[in-house]
Design a protein around this motif. Structure first.
Motif, mmCIF file in Angstrom:
data_model
loop_
_atom_site.group_PDB
_atom_site.id
_atom_site.type_symbol
_atom_site.label_atom_id
_atom_site.label_comp_id
_atom_site.label_asym_id
_atom_site.label_seq_id
_atom_site.Cartn_x
_atom_site.Cartn_y
_atom_site.Cartn_z
ATOM 1 N N LEU A 296 -73.383 124.096 118.552
ATOM 2 C CA LEU A 296 -73.103 123.860 117.140
ATOM 3 C C LEU A 296 -71.783 123.131 116.933
ATOM 4 N N ALA A 297 -70.793 123.397 117.784
ATOM 5 C CA ALA A 297 -69.480 122.775 117.607
ATOM 6 C C ALA A 297 -69.557 121.255 117.657
ATOM 7 N N LEU A 298 -70.474 120.724 118.452
ATOM 8 C CA LEU A 298 -70.607 119.268 118.567
ATOM 9 C C LEU A 298 -71.357 118.661 117.394
ATOM 10 N N ASN A 299 -71.981 119.511 116.575
ATOM 11 C CA ASN A 299 -72.735 119.028 115.424
ATOM 12 C C ASN A 299 -71.975 119.164 114.107
ATOM 13 N N GLU A 300 -70.734 119.659 114.155
ATOM 14 C CA GLU A 300 -69.981 119.889 112.923
ATOM 15 C C GLU A 300 -69.650 118.588 112.203
ATOM 16 N N GLN A 301 -69.690 118.640 110.882
ATOM 17 C CA GLN A 301 -69.241 117.544 110.017
ATOM 18 C C GLN A 301 -68.035 118.059 109.220
ATOM 19 N N HIS A 302 -66.854 117.706 109.650
ATOM 20 C CA HIS A 302 -65.656 118.278 109.040
ATOM 21 C C HIS A 302 -65.381 117.738 107.640
ATOM 22 N N SER A 303 -66.101 116.700 107.247
ATOM 23 C CA SER A 303 -65.932 116.183 105.882
ATOM 24 C C SER A 303 -66.790 116.944 104.877
ATOM 25 N N LEU A 304 -67.708 117.780 105.364
ATOM 26 C CA LEU A 304 -68.572 118.587 104.496
ATOM 27 C C LEU A 304 -68.338 120.059 104.843
ATOM 28 N N PHE A 305 -67.774 120.803 103.927
ATOM 29 C CA PHE A 305 -67.406 122.178 104.245
ATOM 30 C C PHE A 305 -67.349 123.037 102.989
ATOM 31 N N LYS A 306 -67.414 124.350 103.232
ATOM 32 C CA LYS A 306 -67.153 125.348 102.203
ATOM 33 C C LYS A 306 -65.823 126.008 102.554
ATOM 34 N N LEU A 307 -65.175 126.577 101.555
ATOM 35 C CA LEU A 307 -63.896 127.241 101.780
ATOM 36 C C LEU A 307 -63.917 128.583 101.051
ATOM 37 N N TYR A 308 -63.935 129.652 101.839
ATOM 38 C CA TYR A 308 -63.967 131.003 101.282
ATOM 39 C C TYR A 308 -62.574 131.621 101.321
ATOM 40 N N PRO A 309 -62.195 132.426 100.329
ATOM 41 C CA PRO A 309 -60.978 133.240 100.470
ATOM 42 C C PRO A 309 -61.156 134.227 101.619
ATOM 43 N N CYS A 310 -60.053 134.689 102.177
ATOM 44 C CA CYS A 310 -60.124 135.585 103.339
ATOM 45 C C CYS A 310 -60.633 136.969 102.979
ATOM 46 N N ASP A 311 -60.728 137.286 101.688
ATOM 47 C CA ASP A 311 -61.139 138.624 101.287
ATOM 48 C C ASP A 311 -61.958 138.546 100.006
ATOM 49 N N VAL A 312 -63.105 139.200 100.006
ATOM 50 C CA VAL A 312 -63.997 139.137 98.852
ATOM 51 C C VAL A 312 -63.375 139.795 97.629
ATOM 52 N N GLY A 313 -62.559 140.839 97.828
ATOM 53 C CA GLY A 313 -61.900 141.473 96.693
ATOM 54 C C GLY A 313 -60.925 140.532 96.006
ATOM 55 N N LEU A 314 -60.219 139.723 96.806
ATOM 56 C CA LEU A 314 -59.292 138.749 96.219
ATOM 57 C C LEU A 314 -60.049 137.680 95.443
ATOM 58 N N LEU A 315 -61.237 137.311 95.932
ATOM 59 C CA LEU A 315 -62.048 136.334 95.188
ATOM 60 C C LEU A 315 -62.373 136.878 93.804
ATOM 61 N N GLY A 316 -62.823 138.130 93.733
ATOM 62 C CA GLY A 316 -63.126 138.723 92.433
ATOM 63 C C GLY A 316 -61.908 138.788 91.532
ATOM 64 N N ALA A 317 -60.732 139.022 92.130
ATOM 65 C CA ALA A 317 -59.500 139.095 91.335
ATOM 66 C C ALA A 317 -59.081 137.727 90.812
ATOM 67 N N MET A 318 -59.570 136.657 91.436
ATOM 68 C CA MET A 318 -59.210 135.305 91.011
ATOM 69 C C MET A 318 -60.112 134.789 89.889
ATOM 70 N N PHE A 319 -61.228 135.481 89.621
ATOM 71 C CA PHE A 319 -62.090 135.084 88.514
ATOM 72 C C PHE A 319 -61.387 135.338 87.176
ATOM 73 N N GLU A 320 -61.681 134.519 86.196
ATOM 74 C CA GLU A 320 -61.058 134.693 84.880
ATOM 75 C C GLU A 320 -61.472 136.005 84.236
ATOM 76 N N GLN A 321 -62.740 136.371 84.385
ATOM 77 C CA GLN A 321 -63.237 137.620 83.810
ATOM 78 C C GLN A 321 -63.500 138.623 84.920
ATOM 79 N N PRO A 322 -63.009 139.865 84.794
ATOM 80 C CA PRO A 322 -63.258 140.884 85.823
ATOM 81 C C PRO A 322 -64.752 141.104 86.040
ATOM 82 N N VAL A 323 -65.143 141.310 87.283
ATOM 83 C CA VAL A 323 -66.553 141.505 87.619
ATOM 84 C C VAL A 323 -66.798 142.881 88.233
#
Length: 444
Positions: A296-323
């Motif tokens: 898989l490493a040889l098939n990576e496209q570094h120009s196409l990616f997703k970026l997740y926060p390191c912690d799902v709880g922090l992601l929820g805290a970054m939303f404008e409205q609490p979830v």
């Protein structure tokens, strides 16, 4: 309260290795490095000298002169006002990124061998250029992340026997008893709201108050922003990327789109800024692959990616409205399943995987593709009740030249296998590990 952390097992293996070097524990801020090391050192050494270079900046003077072992040990002894008992003393250098010369000195101290040395620090991946000479070959490096699902479940009182039962069901691909299954789903939803930052988990266990947990999470998010303001070389770019992560994950394809930052943004101008967040441990990148084929490493496209926060709880805290309320009430489909996908990314990284996904218009998108020896395992994360519908996964399984034989769907349902697809409950992500091959021995 005391939180069980699996990193302690890695520290113990390091300690028991007679040829061990210095131990370097790295990771994002607030993941519990200092506490875990302090507890470990106190239980394994007769004497512990702890130096925190942020709390005690004058300690940097220990490493300002000659870096030969005799001088360094004399300086450390003078600083501690107590002898460093050979073979029974650990020297814990915390926040070592604030004293680059201390990192260089490690190779001389390890060669001296009188004491064991444990280093810890945040942002080491972005501040390594400040170190005059890295101690290559003199450090055993352990990466620490937020609490995993297993660690979270233990903190909330799930017993070892229950975890053993769940792992047995995972290995044998048999249904989990209904009462256990429903309880574990409730705890997984709670993890989506709380995440794995130790301070947030501790607050949850002590108070059961999600509002106070949210306050802790927002404090950590603000601390990360302060780190960006202090350390990032291109502060506006890095801050814009950090603040954009929630909206990008909520997008239709969850892929990070540069034009959302600025109409004229180009990857060559922003690449180092993305990597700053990754190297700081704050963000988890997942790269698209041209085809779900090994390696898989040889098939990576570094120009196409997703970026997740390191912690799902922090992601929820970054939303404008609490979830948090919706999550504990069972609405995990809130925000298009972005929280569940982030949980999966976080758990896979904690298990040792590099993150990759597959997305091509002809076939659709598969959330994660994992290496399994010479094969590839496609993985989908489903938030709703229609988890048996997975057109993209079926398309990928239908391409004979890729040779994909099995796939996994993590969902709210119980364990079930249909053809090449195994349906597993979300909480079983904790058992999805890289294949553990035995030692590779050669003869000649």
């Amino acid at each position: 309260m005391s939180l069980w952390r699996s990193v302690t097992d890695k520290m113990t293996r390091w300690y028991e290795d007679p040829s061990h070097k210095a131990l370097l524990v790295t990771g994002a801020r607030q993941v519990g490095k200092t506490y875990a090391i302090r507890e470990f050192a106190r239980s394994h050494y007769k004497s512990v000298l702890e130096i925190n270079f942020i709390e005690t900046p004058r300690a940097k003077a220990i490493f300002e002169g000659d870096l030969d072992a005799q001088t360094l040990v004399a300086n450390l002894t003078a600083f501690s006002s107590a002898p460093l008992v050979p073979g029974k003393t650990a020297v814990f250098l915390d926040e070592i990124q604030e004293c680059p010369r201390a990192r260089t000195a490690i190779k001389f101290l390890v060669d001296d061998g009188r004491c064991d040395y444990i280093e810890s620090g945040s942002l080491l991946g972005v501040l390594y250029r400040d170190v005059p000479s890295l101690p290559v070959g003199y450090e055993n490096i352990v990466r620490m992340v937020p609490l995993s699902l297993r660690e979270f479940f233990v903190a909330l009182g799930v017993q070892p026997e229950t975890l053993e039962l769940l792992e047995d069901c995972y290995q044998r691909q048999i249904e989990v008893p209904l009462a256990v299954h429903e309880r574990m789903l409730r705890l997984t939803r709670l993890y989506l709201a709380c995440g794995g930052m130790p301070a947030a988990v501790d607050q949850l266990v002590r108070t059961q108050d999600l509002a106070s947990v949210l306050s802790v999470q927002r404090d950590v998010v603000e601390l990360y922003r302060l780190d960006i303001a202090r350390y990032a070389p291109n502060k506006p770019h890095v801050k814009a990327i950090f603040d954009a992560m929630p909206s990008e994950i909520l997008g239709t394809n969850k892929r990070f789109t540069l034009r959302d930052l600025a109409p004229t943004a180009r990857m060559e101008r922003y690449a180092s800024d993305f990597m700053w967040l990754v190297d700081a441990g704050v963000a988890l990148p997942s790269y698209n692959v041209r085809a779900p084929q090994a390696p898989l490493a040889l098939n990576e496209q570094h120009s196409l990616f997703k970026l997740y926060p390191c912690d799902v709880g922090l992601l929820g805290a970054m939303f404008e409205q609490p979830v948090q309320f919706e999550l504990v009430q069972g609405d995990v489909g809130v925000n298009n399943g972005a929280l569940l996908e982030t949980l999966a990314a976080q758990e896979l990284v904690a298990s040792g995987y590099d993150l990759r996904y597959f997305d091509k218009s002809k076939y659709g998108e598969v959330d994660f593709v994992l290496p399994r020896g010479l094969e590839v395992l496609p993985v989908e994360i489903k938030s709703g009740e229609s988890y048996y519908r997975h057109k993209s996964l079926s398309n990928v399984l239908g391409v004979q030249e890729w040779g994909i034989k099995k796939a996994m769907v993590f969902c709210q349902g119980n364990v079930k296998t249909e053809g090449p697809i195994c349906y597993l409950p979300w909480y079983m992500l904790m058992f999805c590990k890289p294949s553990q091959d035995g030692p590779l021995k050669v003869t000649w």
